[in-house]
Design a protein around this motif. Sequence first.
Motif, PDB file in Angstrom:
ATOM      1  N   ARG A 190      40.217  32.294  62.079  1.00  0.00           N
ATOM      2  CA  ARG A 190      41.605  31.950  62.377  1.00  0.00           C
ATOM      3  C   ARG A 190      42.328  33.075  63.103  1.00  0.00           C
ATOM      4  O   ARG A 190      43.465  32.913  63.537  1.00  0.00           O
ATOM      5  N   GLY A 191      41.683  34.208  63.212  1.00  0.00           N
ATOM      6  CA  GLY A 191      42.271  35.339  63.915  1.00  0.00           C
ATOM      7  C   GLY A 191      43.241  36.152  63.084  1.00  0.00           C
ATOM      8  O   GLY A 191      44.099  36.843  63.641  1.00  0.00           O
ATOM      9  N   GLU A 192      43.102  36.102  61.751  1.00  0.00           N
ATOM     10  CA  GLU A 192      44.011  36.870  60.896  1.00  0.00           C
ATOM     11  C   GLU A 192      43.722  38.362  61.023  1.00  0.00           C
ATOM     12  O   GLU A 192      42.587  38.782  61.258  1.00  0.00           O
ATOM     13  N   ARG A 193      44.761  39.135  60.823  1.00  0.00           N
ATOM     14  CA  ARG A 193      44.616  40.583  60.928  1.00  0.00           C
ATOM     15  C   ARG A 193      43.875  41.148  59.728  1.00  0.00           C
ATOM     16  O   ARG A 193      43.764  40.505  58.685  1.00  0.00           O
ATOM     17  N   THR A 194      43.415  42.393  59.905  1.00  0.00           N
ATOM     18  CA  THR A 194      42.630  43.030  58.842  1.00  0.00           C
ATOM     19  C   THR A 194      43.415  43.143  57.541  1.00  0.00           C
ATOM     20  O   THR A 194      42.901  42.871  56.460  1.00  0.00           O
ATOM     21  N   GLY A 195      44.686  43.544  57.630  1.00  0.00           N
ATOM     22  CA  GLY A 195      45.506  43.683  56.427  1.00  0.00           C
ATOM     23  C   GLY A 195      45.643  42.374  55.670  1.00  0.00           C
ATOM     24  O   GLY A 195      45.579  42.351  54.435  1.00  0.00           O
ATOM     25  N   ALA A 196      45.846  41.284  56.393  1.00  0.00           N
ATOM     26  CA  ALA A 196      45.977  39.977  55.744  1.00  0.00           C
ATOM     27  C   ALA A 196      44.680  39.579  55.053  1.00  0.00           C
ATOM     28  O   ALA A 196      44.698  39.039  53.936  1.00  0.00           O
ATOM     29  N   ILE A 197      43.557  39.851  55.680  1.00  0.00           N
ATOM     30  CA  ILE A 197      42.267  39.511  55.071  1.00  0.00           C
ATOM     31  C   ILE A 197      42.022  40.349  53.827  1.00  0.00           C
ATOM     32  O   ILE A 197      41.552  39.844  52.796  1.00  0.00           O
ATOM     33  N   LEU A 198      42.360  41.642  53.906  1.00  0.00           N
ATOM     34  CA  LEU A 198      42.126  42.524  52.756  1.00  0.00           C
ATOM     35  C   LEU A 198      42.952  42.111  51.541  1.00  0.00           C
ATOM     36  O   LEU A 198      42.432  42.047  50.421  1.00  0.00           O
ATOM     37  N   PHE A 199      44.239  41.826  51.773  1.00  0.00           N
ATOM     38  CA  PHE A 199      45.153  41.631  50.646  1.00  0.00           C
ATOM     39  C   PHE A 199      45.383  40.169  50.286  1.00  0.00           C
ATOM     40  O   PHE A 199      45.867  39.876  49.191  1.00  0.00           O
ATOM     41  N   ARG A 200      45.053  39.239  51.174  1.00  0.00           N
ATOM     42  CA  ARG A 200      45.226  37.823  50.857  1.00  0.00           C
ATOM     43  C   ARG A 200      43.922  37.129  50.481  1.00  0.00           C
ATOM     44  O   ARG A 200      43.926  36.172  49.702  1.00  0.00           O
ATOM     45  N   GLU A 201      42.829  37.598  51.042  1.00  0.00           N
ATOM     46  CA  GLU A 201      41.548  36.926  50.822  1.00  0.00           C
ATOM     47  C   GLU A 201      40.638  37.693  49.856  1.00  0.00           C
ATOM     48  O   GLU A 201      40.062  37.106  48.935  1.00  0.00           O
ATOM     49  N   ILE A 202      40.511  38.999  50.065  1.00  0.00           N
ATOM     50  CA  ILE A 202      39.546  39.782  49.277  1.00  0.00           C
ATOM     51  C   ILE A 202      40.145  40.241  47.954  1.00  0.00           C
ATOM     52  O   ILE A 202      39.562  40.026  46.880  1.00  0.00           O
ATOM     53  N   LEU A 203      41.315  40.885  48.004  1.00  0.00           N
ATOM     54  CA  LEU A 203      41.889  41.469  46.793  1.00  0.00           C
ATOM     55  C   LEU A 203      42.112  40.459  45.666  1.00  0.00           C
ATOM     56  O   LEU A 203      41.770  40.755  44.513  1.00  0.00           O
ATOM     57  N   PRO A 204      42.666  39.258  45.926  1.00  0.00           N
ATOM     58  CA  PRO A 204      42.842  38.310  44.812  1.00  0.00           C
ATOM     59  C   PRO A 204      41.547  37.899  44.140  1.00  0.00           C
ATOM     60  O   PRO A 204      41.545  37.560  42.952  1.00  0.00           O
ATOM     61  N   ASN A 205      40.440  37.974  44.862  1.00  0.00           N
ATOM     62  CA  ASN A 205      39.164  37.555  44.296  1.00  0.00           C
ATOM     63  C   ASN A 205      38.398  38.684  43.617  1.00  0.00           C
ATOM     64  O   ASN A 205      37.294  38.456  43.108  1.00  0.00           O
ATOM     65  N   ILE A 206      38.965  39.872  43.619  1.00  0.00           N
ATOM     66  CA  ILE A 206      38.395  40.963  42.819  1.00  0.00           C
ATOM     67  C   ILE A 206      39.458  41.477  41.852  1.00  0.00           C
ATOM     68  O   ILE A 206      39.402  42.617  41.400  1.00  0.00           O
ATOM     69  N   ALA A 207      40.431  40.617  41.545  1.00  0.00           N
ATOM     70  CA  ALA A 207      41.544  41.035  40.697  1.00  0.00           C
ATOM     71  C   ALA A 207      41.084  41.405  39.289  1.00  0.00           C
ATOM     72  O   ALA A 207      41.564  42.389  38.712  1.00  0.00           O
ATOM     73  N   ALA A 208      40.172  40.623  38.718  1.00  0.00           N
ATOM     74  CA  ALA A 208      39.756  40.866  37.330  1.00  0.00           C
ATOM     75  C   ALA A 208      39.114  42.241  37.142  1.00  0.00           C
ATOM     76  O   ALA A 208      39.545  43.012  36.275  1.00  0.00           O
ATOM     77  N   PRO A 209      38.085  42.601  37.923  1.00  0.00           N
ATOM     78  CA  PRO A 209      37.526  43.947  37.741  1.00  0.00           C
ATOM     79  C   PRO A 209      38.502  45.053  38.117  1.00  0.00           C
ATOM     80  O   PRO A 209      38.477  46.136  37.527  1.00  0.00           O
ATOM     81  N   THR A 210      39.402  44.787  39.072  1.00  0.00           N
ATOM     82  CA  THR A 210      40.397  45.788  39.445  1.00  0.00           C
ATOM     83  C   THR A 210      41.374  46.040  38.303  1.00  0.00           C
ATOM     84  O   THR A 210      41.710  47.189  37.986  1.00  0.00           O
ATOM     85  N   ILE A 211      41.832  44.970  37.656  1.00  0.00           N
ATOM     86  CA  ILE A 211      42.751  45.098  36.528  1.00  0.00           C
ATOM     87  C   ILE A 211      42.074  45.816  35.368  1.00  0.00           C
ATOM     88  O   ILE A 211      42.671  46.677  34.709  1.00  0.00           O
ATOM     89  N   ALA A 212      40.810  45.466  35.102  1.00  0.00           N
ATOM     90  CA  ALA A 212      40.078  46.106  34.006  1.00  0.00           C
ATOM     91  C   ALA A 212      39.931  47.606  34.252  1.00  0.00           C
ATOM     92  O   ALA A 212      40.154  48.420  33.348  1.00  0.00           O
ATOM     93  N   ASP A 213      39.571  47.969  35.468  1.00  0.00           N
ATOM     94  CA  ASP A 213      39.412  49.396  35.784  1.00  0.00           C
ATOM     95  C   ASP A 213      40.751  50.116  35.737  1.00  0.00           C
ATOM     96  O   ASP A 213      40.826  51.254  35.264  1.00  0.00           O
ATOM     97  N   THR A 214      41.814  49.465  36.201  1.00  0.00           N
ATOM     98  CA  THR A 214      43.131  50.087  36.181  1.00  0.00           C
ATOM     99  C   THR A 214      43.595  50.356  34.755  1.00  0.00           C
ATOM    100  O   THR A 214      44.128  51.432  34.451  1.00  0.00           O
ATOM    101  N   ALA A 215      43.405  49.379  33.870  1.00  0.00           N
ATOM    102  CA  ALA A 215      43.788  49.571  32.466  1.00  0.00           C
ATOM    103  C   ALA A 215      43.011  50.728  31.847  1.00  0.00           C
ATOM    104  O   ALA A 215      43.562  51.529  31.080  1.00  0.00           O
ATOM    105  N   LEU A 216      41.727  50.825  32.193  1.00  0.00           N
ATOM    106  CA  LEU A 216      40.905  51.908  31.655  1.00  0.00           C
ATOM    107  C   LEU A 216      41.353  53.260  32.220  1.00  0.00           C
ATOM    108  O   LEU A 216      41.391  54.264  31.498  1.00  0.00           O
ATOM    109  N   ARG A 217      41.718  53.280  33.509  1.00  0.00           N
ATOM    110  CA  ARG A 217      42.175  54.542  34.125  1.00  0.00           C
ATOM    111  C   ARG A 217      43.490  55.002  33.512  1.00  0.00           C
ATOM    112  O   ARG A 217      43.746  56.206  33.403  1.00  0.00           O
ATOM    113  N   ILE A 218      44.351  54.060  33.115  1.00  0.00           N
ATOM    114  CA  ILE A 218      45.594  54.442  32.454  1.00  0.00           C
ATOM    115  C   ILE A 218      45.284  55.162  31.144  1.00  0.00           C
ATOM    116  O   ILE A 218      45.925  56.153  30.795  1.00  0.00           O
TER     117      ILE A 218
END
Length: 293
Positions: A190-218
Amino acid sequence: MSSSPPAVKETFAAKPPSVARAVLRSPEGLTGVILGAILLVIIVFGPMFAPYPPDQIGAGLPLQLPSSEHLMGTDQLGRDVFSRWLNGGRSVILAPLASVAIALVLGGFFGLLAAYKGGAIDEVVTRIFDVFIILPPLVLVLVLIAGFGSTTPVLIITVALVFAPRMGRVIRGAAQGVVTSDYVASAQARGERTGAILFREILPNIAAPTIADTALRITYAIIFIATLNFLGLGLQPPASDWGLMVAEYRGFIAVQPWATIWPAVGIAALSVSFNLVADSISGHITKTGSHKS
């Protein structure tokens, strides 16, 4: 027509619960949330109910044991330990949250970018992560504090630099599993920019491990910053930080043990609450076998 409702029920039953729902359903997650909520209420509203100013010298006789006037006793200068304890939790939680947030933004962005772009960019980012990871955290802290002083902003940025490459590594590894997915390819088409792909497509689909690691880092950040304050590398007297209180009062533990025990209990309880939440999120990821929240 009679077979349609069961099919609908099976569809909904097969859908895994969200991360938040899974945390609240698990015993350890619910315990961590309740414990953390109680401590956050004490940290936020506690100073309003402190019977004395935290730095008031001579509020009572020195080294008094707990009494009706001083619920946790007094320290060697006659300051009310309960008032200092109510005021000492903010630095214990605010500095770790700020440092982990900065580390998440820095490490997360470069981790996502490295996983998505691959090639030379991935190689350069990974090597930079490796350089920071192999540096002993305490050495990095000592160098930065020696150069810029032991103020709270310097402490936050220092801890963020310690955690950013580690969090970036985790996010990069999680993102590598989804960058080749069809929805990422569709976004590229669709010609989306890199930022949109990173934060709209990729990041929401790795939210669970990201949240788990963030809680542990806190959890790690709470212990790390409390340790730095204990060693005198962070806040300085007469600040009423819990880690600093443990350092100040440990010499009088045989006479007035509660002045040392209560700040230590506060640090431990706060760390345990975040650790329980992180464990429940990790268990949810393992059970569902999915990175989607």
